[in-house]
Motif scaffolding. Structure first.
Motif, mmCIF file in Angstrom:
data_model
loop_
_atom_site.group_PDB
_atom_site.id
_atom_site.type_symbol
_atom_site.label_atom_id
_atom_site.label_comp_id
_atom_site.label_asym_id
_atom_site.label_seq_id
_atom_site.Cartn_x
_atom_site.Cartn_y
_atom_site.Cartn_z
ATOM 1 N N LEU A 166 41.341 50.778 44.850
ATOM 2 C CA LEU A 166 41.696 52.190 45.075
ATOM 3 C C LEU A 166 41.582 53.013 43.793
ATOM 4 N N GLY A 167 41.267 52.352 42.669
ATOM 5 C CA GLY A 167 41.056 53.100 41.430
ATOM 6 C C GLY A 167 42.165 52.945 40.406
ATOM 7 N N VAL A 168 43.142 52.081 40.704
ATOM 8 C CA VAL A 168 44.231 51.829 39.747
ATOM 9 C C VAL A 168 43.709 50.873 38.672
ATOM 10 N N SER A 169 44.017 51.136 37.382
ATOM 11 C CA SER A 169 43.479 50.244 36.338
ATOM 12 C C SER A 169 44.259 48.933 36.189
ATOM 13 N N HIS A 170 45.599 49.013 36.300
ATOM 14 C CA HIS A 170 46.428 47.811 36.134
ATOM 15 C C HIS A 170 47.502 47.803 37.229
ATOM 16 N N ILE A 171 47.690 46.655 37.842
ATOM 17 C CA ILE A 171 48.683 46.551 38.923
ATOM 18 C C ILE A 171 49.704 45.488 38.571
ATOM 19 N N GLY A 191 42.069 43.836 36.766
ATOM 20 C CA GLY A 191 40.702 43.947 37.295
ATOM 21 C C GLY A 191 39.843 42.751 36.926
ATOM 22 N N LYS A 192 40.354 41.936 35.959
ATOM 23 C CA LYS A 192 39.595 40.740 35.558
ATOM 24 C C LYS A 192 40.442 39.497 35.714
ATOM 25 N N GLU A 193 41.625 39.529 35.074
ATOM 26 C CA GLU A 193 42.477 38.332 35.039
ATOM 27 C C GLU A 193 43.814 38.601 35.714
ATOM 28 N N PHE A 194 44.417 37.523 36.187
ATOM 29 C CA PHE A 194 45.798 37.590 36.680
ATOM 30 C C PHE A 194 46.717 36.976 35.629
ATOM 31 N N TYR A 195 47.845 37.595 35.395
ATOM 32 C CA TYR A 195 48.872 37.054 34.497
ATOM 33 C C TYR A 195 50.193 37.094 35.248
ATOM 34 N N THR A 196 51.086 36.160 34.934
ATOM 35 C CA THR A 196 52.407 36.237 35.556
ATOM 36 C C THR A 196 53.484 36.367 34.481
ATOM 37 N N PHE A 197 54.477 37.144 34.800
ATOM 38 C CA PHE A 197 55.640 37.337 33.931
ATOM 39 C C PHE A 197 56.838 36.807 34.702
ATOM 40 N N THR A 198 57.396 35.718 34.205
ATOM 41 C CA THR A 198 58.484 35.074 34.945
ATOM 42 C C THR A 198 59.776 35.124 34.143
ATOM 43 N N SER A 199 60.868 35.413 34.819
ATOM 44 C CA SER A 199 62.177 35.341 34.158
ATOM 45 C C SER A 199 63.161 34.665 35.110
#
Ligand SMILES: Nc1ncnc2c1ncn2[C@@H]1O[C@H](COP(=O)(O)OP(=O)(O)OP(=O)(O)O)[C@@H](O)[C@H]1O
Ligand SMILES: Cc1ncc(COP(=O)(O)O)c(N)n1
Length: 270
Positions: A166-171, A191-199
């Motif tokens: 939809l045109g969003v740069s970072h989700i 748009g290229k990689e997935f990262y996870t932030f866990t707490s």
């Protein structure tokens, strides 16, 4: 030089969410905070008791007052309430060529009150999301925006990809509503990689305003020149501290502690 951040959002009279959470967060992260109100809510820890939207003219006039004089290094949107306000906000962002745009697609308050009219989702997707540097839906919001069911990690990734289209740069699909009892994991996609932030998931009823606070912290960090990834790292630490160092305010879902992150940092330096 002092950096400036703008929140375009609703007022929460109870002080835990909305522009109050945003301005407290901006202040804690040493950014000069400004606001354009979209609606006034009569709200406390027990729920939303009234919603009084501003006119489009009033919203535009507030944003113009800031754009014509002070400027903004980053801005976030929260509760926008209706399609007319969404279209007007999009026009203002384009007029002032603001770039560090964080969209928190606020739809429903914890107690179930609707903070965005259902038909306004179409305008959100068409006009505002293409301007977003960062979009921070929780799981139910990501489901509404994509029309997908999101339960598994793979479904989260597919939803993030669809929002990117939809045109969003970072989700960042936030994990507060996940059913994992031990942790809260946010999924980040550029748009290229997935990262996870866990707490570690904190067991508490005092999570009112977590979404607003998290997106405001990202906005403050972007205003100071951080890249999106680093801004999310700080925002995750900020919200974790704010939930962990909780206090009791009101009789329902209490707010988070916006001063906790700064106090921890000060302690670490002692
Ligand atoms: N109980 C919790 N323990 C630790 N982190 C949490 C908890 N609840 C939410 N978070 C974190 O807070 C941030 C906001 O996520 P959340 O999914 O709660 O947003 P939200 O749904 O928009 O907020 P709200 O539910 O208040 O409307 C995310 O980084 C999420 O991981
Ligand atoms: C005016 C206003 N804006 C937003 C939210 C949602 O808050 P959050 O998702 O951060 O809990 C809210 N309850 N009230």
């Amino acid at each position: 030089m002092l950096k400036k951040a703008l929140t375009i959002a609703g007022s929460d009279s109870g002080g835990g969410a909305g522009i109050q959470a945003d301005l407290k967060t901006f202040q804690e992260l040493e950014v000069f905070g400004m606001s354009a109100l979209t609606a006034v809510t009569a709200q406390n820890t027990l729920g939303v008791h009234g919603i009084y939207p501003m006119t489009v003219e009033a919203v535009v006039s507030q944003i113009q007052a800031i754009g014509d004089d002070i400027g903004a290094d980053a801005l976030k949107t929260g509760m926008l309430f209706n399609a007319e306000i969404i279209v007007a906000v999009s026009e203002m962002i384009k007029k002032y060529q603001w770039e560090n745009i964080v969209i928190d697609p606020v739809m429903i308050a914890k107690g179930g009150a609707s903070l965005l009219q259902t038909e306004a989702t179409v305008a959100l997707k068409k006009y505002l999301l293409p301007l977003a540097k960062v979009l921070t839906p929780n799981i139910p919001e990501a489901e509404v925006l994509t029309g997908m069911t999101i339960r598994t990690r793979e479904q989260k990734q597919n939803a993030a990809k669809s929002l990117y289209e939809l045109g969003v740069s970072h989700i960042i699909i936030k994990g507060g509503h996940d059913e994992v009892p031990t942790e809260s994991t946010d999924l980040f996609y550029d748009g290229k990689e997935f990262y996870t932030f866990t707490s570690k998931r904190i067991t508490t009823k005092n999570t009112h305003g977590t979404g607003c606070t998290f997106s405001a912290a990202i906005t403050a960090e972007l205003a100071k020149g951080a890249n999106v990834y680093d801004a999310v790292v700080t925002a995750k630490d900020f919200i974790q501290a704010a939930i962990e160092d909780q206090f009791e305010i009101g009789h329902g879902h209490g707010p988070t502690n916006h001063g906790a992150y700064r106090k921890r940092k000060e302690k670490a330096y002692l």
